[in-house]
Design an enzyme around this catalytic site. Structure first.
Site, PDB file in Angstrom:
ATOM      1  N   ASP A   6       0.791  -1.112   0.141  1.00 60.33           N
ATOM      2  CA  ASP A   6      -0.283   0.005   0.231  1.00 60.33           C
ATOM      3  C   ASP A   6       0.622   1.268  -0.300  1.00 60.33           C
ATOM      4  OD1 ASP A   6       0.688  -0.974   3.051  1.00 60.33           O
ATOM      5  OD2 ASP A   6      -1.325   0.227   3.606  1.00 60.33           O
ATOM      6  N   VAL A 122       2.881  -6.593   2.970  1.00 60.59           N
ATOM      7  CA  VAL A 122       3.214  -5.346   3.845  1.00 60.59           C
ATOM      8  C   VAL A 122       1.781  -4.516   4.047  1.00 60.59           C
ATOM      9  CG1 VAL A 122       5.619  -6.162   3.631  1.00 60.59           C
ATOM     10  CG2 VAL A 122       4.659  -4.408   2.404  1.00 60.59           C
ATOM     11  N   ASP A 245       7.954  -2.302   6.614  1.00 58.74           N
ATOM     12  CA  ASP A 245       7.854  -3.068   5.749  1.00 58.74           C
ATOM     13  C   ASP A 245       9.625  -3.567   4.662  1.00 58.74           C
ATOM     14  OD1 ASP A 245       5.639  -2.990   6.025  1.00 58.74           O
ATOM     15  OD2 ASP A 245       5.299  -1.582   4.309  1.00 58.74           O
TER      16      ASP A 245
HETATM   17  C1  BDR Z   1       2.774  -0.350   8.842  1.00 63.56           C
HETATM   18  O1  BDR Z   1       1.875   0.333   8.524  1.00 63.56           O
HETATM   19  C2  BDR Z   1       2.030   1.445   7.571  1.00 63.56           C
HETATM   20  O2  BDR Z   1       1.945   2.505   7.877  1.00 63.56           O
HETATM   21  C3  BDR Z   1       2.928   0.758   6.905  1.00 63.56           C
HETATM   22  O3  BDR Z   1       3.605   1.321   5.436  1.00 63.56           O
HETATM   23  C4  BDR Z   1       3.603  -0.849   7.468  1.00 63.56           C
HETATM   24  O4  BDR Z   1       3.452  -1.792   6.977  1.00 63.56           O
HETATM   25  C5  BDR Z   1       3.490  -0.570  10.492  1.00 63.56           C
HETATM   26  O5  BDR Z   1       2.434  -0.645  11.090  1.00 63.56           O
HETATM   27 CA    CA Z   2       3.062  -0.986   4.330  1.00 66.41          CA
END
Ligand code: BDR
Ligand code: CA
Length: 314
Positions: A6, A122, A245
């Site tokens: 994302d 992720v 990630d």
């Molecule tokens: C996760 O939340 C997102 O904001 C980041 O990309 C990561 O995947 C960390 O909590």
């Molecule tokens: Ca992420």
């Protein structure tokens, strides 16, 4: 490897590592609503790949809405929108993904696979939950599922109880954690907060004078500033940020970067206070279920930085 993202500032680092490391065959990426809208995340993913000269990597836009809508009107989080730039300052505008059928592409690709594929998740687990619901057989082609999500001894980062990726779609996480995945590795905040990137690291990346070094320093600078603005007495005070990630990709490249322990992970999908909380049973069975995951309890920061530096030199 297939990367579900994302993108998102720390996703951009994970993506760069996966695309640049010579031992990784990045089959493609799927995108999903999470840090940003699905369309923003898709655009950012295409921008990063363009900026590092890897536009041949296929990007398939996945779901734009949650697998299961939250039963609670979620309280606005003051930090929301601060950590990730709607438009990353890299690449070019106007690129289009290979398809807007990310879940279907994932199912078809796994069904066609002639060798096992590792799935790196992720982002909220929306796409994978949908794929496993319509096609549970695809697990036959999966080597390992690596999930950035959850927290154990640390508090959450979206609510006191919940980490962002799990909170964003807890029912999807529950579907994935109960799917009977043979090799499910969960990388929680407890591990990701052990791999910090600092302003000094960014200077070093810039001096490499590679596209990957420039991309990672550009997206991480904003990320460090965001941690400083939202957590000035915690990680922000170190002028650093955790590369959540990216740690998952580093683990896929070199498993010794994580110390793992067998646990049962459950997700809370009902309680208003604990919505999205991960419950970790490391006593094997006190919750009445058998272990379903390998949980990262520590990360080796030095090793992580060596792997990241190696990806950025190329
Ligand atoms: C996760 O939340 C997102 O904001 C980041 O990309 C990561 O995947 C960390 O909590
Ligand atoms: Ca992420």
């Amino acid at each position: 490897m297939i990367l579900d993202v994302d993108t998102g500032n720390d996703d951009a680092v994970a993506l760069t590592m996966a695309a640049m490391h010579p031992d990784v065959e990045l089959v493609g990426c799927t995108t999903v609503v999470g840090n940003l809208t699905r369309d923003q995340a898709t655009d950012n993913t295409l921008r990063v790949l363009h900026a590092i000269g890897k536009s041949e990597v296929e990007v398939h836009a996945g779901l734009a809405r949650r697998f299961a809508p939250s039963p609670y009107p979620s309280a606005p989080n003051p930090a929301e929108g601060m950590f990730h730039q709607d438009t990353l300052p890299v690449g070019v505008a106007g690129l289009t993904p290979h398809s807007w059928r990310g879940v279907e592409w994932l199912v078809e690709t796994l069904r066609r696979a002639t060798h096992p594929i590792t799935l790196i998740q992720v982002a909220p687990l929306t796409n994978l939950a949908a794929a496993l619901t319509v096609a549970p057989d695809v697990l036959d082609s999966v080597e390992e599922v690596i999930v950035m999500g959850g927290a154990w001894k640390k508090s959450g980062n979206r609510t006191p109880a919940a980490e962002f990726n799990i909170y964003a779609d807890p029912v999807a996480a529950d579907v994935v954690f109960r799917a009977g995945i043979e090799r499910l590795t969960v990388v929680p905040l407890d591990a990701t907060h052990e791999v910090l990137v600092s302003r000094d690291d960014l200077r070093r990346y810039r001096e490499l004078e590679t596209s990957a070094g420039h991309v990672v320093s550009a997206v991480t600078e904003y990320y460090i500033d965001s941690y400083y603005a939202t957590d000035p007495h915690g990680i922000g005070a170190l002028l650093s940020a955790p590369l959540h990630d990216a740690l998952c990709v580093a683990y896929a490249i070199e498993p010794a970067v994580l110390e793992l322990t067998e646990v049962t992970v459950d997700v809370e999908t009902v309680s208003p206070q604990n919505y999205g909380r991960t419950t970790i049973d490391y006593l094997h069975g006190s919750s009445g279920t058998v272990g379903n995951a390998r949980f990262a309890v520590h990360a080796d920061s030095e090793r992580f930085h060596r792997i990241l530096d190696d990806c950025l030199k190329r």
